[in-house]
Design a protein around this motif. Sequence first.
Motif, PDB file in Angstrom:
ATOM      1  N   THR A   1      45.923  34.006  48.266  1.00 15.73           N
ATOM      2  CA  THR A   1      45.549  34.906  47.417  1.00 15.73           C
ATOM      3  C   THR A   1      46.235  34.389  45.910  1.00 15.73           C
ATOM      4  OG1 THR A   1      47.650  35.879  47.844  1.00 15.73           O
ATOM      5  CG2 THR A   1      45.926  36.921  49.217  1.00 15.73           C
ATOM      6  N   LYS A   2      45.330  35.123  45.007  1.00 18.39           N
ATOM      7  CA  LYS A   2      45.686  34.795  43.434  1.00 18.39           C
ATOM      8  C   LYS A   2      46.610  35.651  42.875  1.00 18.39           C
ATOM      9  CE  LYS A   2      41.018  32.369  42.942  1.00 18.39           C
ATOM     10  NZ  LYS A   2      39.856  32.320  42.224  1.00 18.39           N
ATOM     11  N   TYR A   3      46.764  36.986  43.475  1.00 20.60           N
ATOM     12  CA  TYR A   3      47.376  37.873  42.504  1.00 20.60           C
ATOM     13  C   TYR A   3      48.224  38.617  43.410  1.00 20.60           C
ATOM     14  CZ  TYR A   3      42.881  37.194  40.270  1.00 20.60           C
ATOM     15  OH  TYR A   3      41.728  36.183  39.947  1.00 20.60           O
TER      16      TYR A   3
ATOM     17  N   ARG B   1      46.312  52.651  53.682  1.00 17.33           N
ATOM     18  CA  ARG B   1      45.304  52.827  52.597  1.00 17.33           C
ATOM     19  C   ARG B   1      44.482  51.788  52.192  1.00 17.33           C
ATOM     20  NH1 ARG B   1      43.699  57.481  49.228  1.00 17.33           N
ATOM     21  NH2 ARG B   1      42.736  56.844  47.491  1.00 17.33           N
ATOM     22  N   TYR B   2      45.267  50.432  51.851  1.00 14.62           N
ATOM     23  CA  TYR B   2      44.748  49.519  51.007  1.00 14.62           C
ATOM     24  C   TYR B   2      44.943  48.136  52.046  1.00 14.62           C
ATOM     25  CZ  TYR B   2      45.397  52.453  46.941  1.00 14.62           C
ATOM     26  OH  TYR B   2      45.223  53.367  46.067  1.00 14.62           O
ATOM     27  N   ASN B   3      45.485  48.241  53.084  1.00 20.94           N
ATOM     28  CA  ASN B   3      45.555  46.938  53.942  1.00 20.94           C
ATOM     29  C   ASN B   3      46.366  45.856  53.333  1.00 20.94           C
ATOM     30  OD1 ASN B   3      45.287  45.847  56.532  1.00 20.94           O
ATOM     31  ND2 ASN B   3      43.252  44.796  55.929  1.00 20.94           N
ATOM     32  N   VAL B   4      47.163  46.206  52.514  1.00 23.70           N
ATOM     33  CA  VAL B   4      47.817  44.907  51.528  1.00 23.70           C
ATOM     34  C   VAL B   4      49.434  45.425  51.886  1.00 23.70           C
ATOM     35  CG1 VAL B   4      48.462  44.099  49.405  1.00 23.70           C
ATOM     36  CG2 VAL B   4      46.074  44.995  49.775  1.00 23.70           C
ATOM     37  N   LYS B   5      50.072  44.036  52.371  1.00 23.32           N
ATOM     38  CA  LYS B   5      51.312  43.923  52.604  1.00 23.32           C
ATOM     39  C   LYS B   5      52.221  44.761  51.353  1.00 23.32           C
ATOM     40  CE  LYS B   5      53.222  40.254  52.659  1.00 23.32           C
ATOM     41  NZ  LYS B   5      53.509  38.644  53.195  1.00 23.32           N
ATOM     42  N   THR B   6      53.075  45.931  51.654  1.00 25.29           N
ATOM     43  CA  THR B   6      53.598  46.498  50.429  1.00 25.29           C
ATOM     44  C   THR B   6      55.156  46.470  50.650  1.00 25.29           C
ATOM     45  OG1 THR B   6      51.861  47.929  50.418  1.00 25.29           O
ATOM     46  CG2 THR B   6      53.975  48.689  49.760  1.00 25.29           C
TER      47      THR B   6
ATOM     48  N   SER C   1      39.888  46.267  37.115  1.00 24.53           N
ATOM     49  CA  SER C   1      40.006  44.816  37.248  1.00 24.53           C
ATOM     50  C   SER C   1      38.843  44.051  38.062  1.00 24.53           C
ATOM     51  CB  SER C   1      41.358  44.485  38.074  1.00 24.53           C
ATOM     52  OG  SER C   1      41.008  44.796  39.409  1.00 24.53           O
ATOM     53  N   LYS C   2      37.950  44.869  38.820  1.00 28.66           N
ATOM     54  CA  LYS C   2      36.998  44.590  39.844  1.00 28.66           C
ATOM     55  C   LYS C   2      37.476  43.323  40.860  1.00 28.66           C
ATOM     56  CE  LYS C   2      33.292  45.823  36.521  1.00 28.66           C
ATOM     57  NZ  LYS C   2      32.511  45.207  35.645  1.00 28.66           N
ATOM     58  N   ILE C   3      38.745  43.241  41.056  1.00 29.49           N
ATOM     59  CA  ILE C   3      39.520  42.517  42.010  1.00 29.49           C
ATOM     60  C   ILE C   3      39.463  43.190  43.239  1.00 29.49           C
ATOM     61  CG2 ILE C   3      41.834  41.332  42.767  1.00 29.49           C
ATOM     62  CD1 ILE C   3      42.055  40.770  39.681  1.00 29.49           C
ATOM     63  N   GLU C   4      39.074  42.470  44.412  1.00 32.31           N
ATOM     64  CA  GLU C   4      38.893  42.901  45.787  1.00 32.31           C
ATOM     65  C   GLU C   4      40.338  43.116  46.247  1.00 32.31           C
ATOM     66  OE1 GLU C   4      36.439  44.130  46.965  1.00 32.31           O
ATOM     67  OE2 GLU C   4      35.220  43.622  45.035  1.00 32.31           O
TER      68      GLU C   4
ATOM     69  N   ILE D   1      54.303  56.078  35.431  1.00 34.15           N
ATOM     70  CA  ILE D   1      53.852  54.935  36.446  1.00 34.15           C
ATOM     71  C   ILE D   1      53.166  53.879  35.807  1.00 34.15           C
ATOM     72  CG2 ILE D   1      52.041  56.172  37.249  1.00 34.15           C
ATOM     73  CD1 ILE D   1      52.522  54.755  40.182  1.00 34.15           C
ATOM     74  N   LEU D   2      53.536  52.562  35.891  1.00 30.89           N
ATOM     75  CA  LEU D   2      52.878  51.411  35.406  1.00 30.89           C
ATOM     76  C   LEU D   2      52.547  50.606  36.395  1.00 30.89           C
ATOM     77  CD1 LEU D   2      51.950  49.720  33.019  1.00 30.89           C
ATOM     78  CD2 LEU D   2      54.273  48.814  32.824  1.00 30.89           C
ATOM     79  N   ALA D   3      51.245  50.497  36.724  1.00 35.23           N
ATOM     80  CA  ALA D   3      50.844  49.422  37.605  1.00 35.23           C
ATOM     81  C   ALA D   3      50.042  48.036  37.046  1.00 35.23           C
ATOM     82  CB  ALA D   3      49.842  50.017  38.962  1.00 35.23           C
ATOM     83  N   CYS D   4      50.395  47.219  37.469  1.00 30.75           N
ATOM     84  CA  CYS D   4      49.753  45.790  36.924  1.00 30.75           C
ATOM     85  C   CYS D   4      49.469  44.614  37.953  1.00 30.75           C
ATOM     86  CB  CYS D   4      50.908  45.037  35.985  1.00 30.75           C
ATOM     87  SG  CYS D   4      51.675  45.939  34.731  1.00 30.75           S
ATOM     88  N   ILE D   5      48.373  43.964  37.624  1.00 33.43           N
ATOM     89  CA  ILE D   5      47.824  42.994  38.383  1.00 33.43           C
ATOM     90  C   ILE D   5      48.483  41.866  37.737  1.00 33.43           C
ATOM     91  CG2 ILE D   5      45.940  41.500  39.263  1.00 33.43           C
ATOM     92  CD1 ILE D   5      44.439  44.063  39.728  1.00 33.43           C
TER      93      ILE D   5
END
Length: 318
Positions: A2-4, A104-109, A59-62, A15-19
């Motif tokens: 993964t890149k991000y 919801r996102y299937n991403v490690k949190t 972002s159009k990032i998957e 709330i501030l969310a950043c890639i």
Amino acid sequence: MTKYNIGIDLGGTKILACIVQKSDRKVLFEVKKKTKKDKGNEKILSKIFETLDELFKISKIEKDEIGLISIASAGQIDKENGILIDSSNLECQNLEIKKSLEERYNVKTYILNDVEASTIGELMIGSAQKCNSAVCIFIGTGIGSAIVINRKIYNGQGFAGEIGHTIVQQYGKACACGAEGCLEAYASRSAIEKNIKNAIKKGRKSLIQDFCDLNNISTKHIKMALDGLDSVVCQAVEEAEEFLSTGIANVINFLNPELIILGGGLIQGIDEIYNKTIYLAKNKALKTSVQLTEFKKAKLEDYSGVLGASLIEEYNNA
């Protein structure tokens, strides 16, 4: 590979969310939303979802390109299970953030304390990159801190580093934690605001009344009044500097770290507070100890929480 990573700073007002790009740790995309009116488990979780959904959209990032989502939040955290145990600023108790986001996102949190996240950021890419021991102190609505020993945050039995709740005045002002005389009750931005409001209620005039509604005093307004040599604001700030410098002098005498980092909105926004506090602390601490301690401002400013959170795995593996 993964890149991000995604870092999120979750606070009582925003709330501030950043890639964040993993290769160079740069913020590529961000979404910021207010949280002042969104309190309680259901509304906070909904606000996190809303912010993340918008971040993915712009972002159009998957999602499969994201290595992790990591949230820095004020309050007591169960890091192992990813639960926000209690946060008075957010009015949340036992909020299962890790479970909810992974479903919801299937991403490690991950979820960690906001001051801990900011300290990780300063250790990895900020002002503490070259030191082994440090104390990072962040002054804003409250006062938070973290102790660094051998480049790792020292948590004691779980909650070490609460400099904001060290007692600096016996039988002193009531603190939000329930105790009396805590440093936070004297030296935080909230304490300064309270002193300003109390002085005005007693009939004193202040320039700050020309700049804002008294229920919406910001660091910018405090700075403007200081620049105008307003007596009410100058007195409130001087009290904060005296107590904060006492707290820092105690840290120097007790821990004698290589480095003390000061950050947070009040420090970043008003140079005079940083400079005067350090000057006073140096004069209050033991001379032999203070000569061995360096002082710096936090380098990452508004992005310390999101960047530190995004680097959690890199920090854990260091």
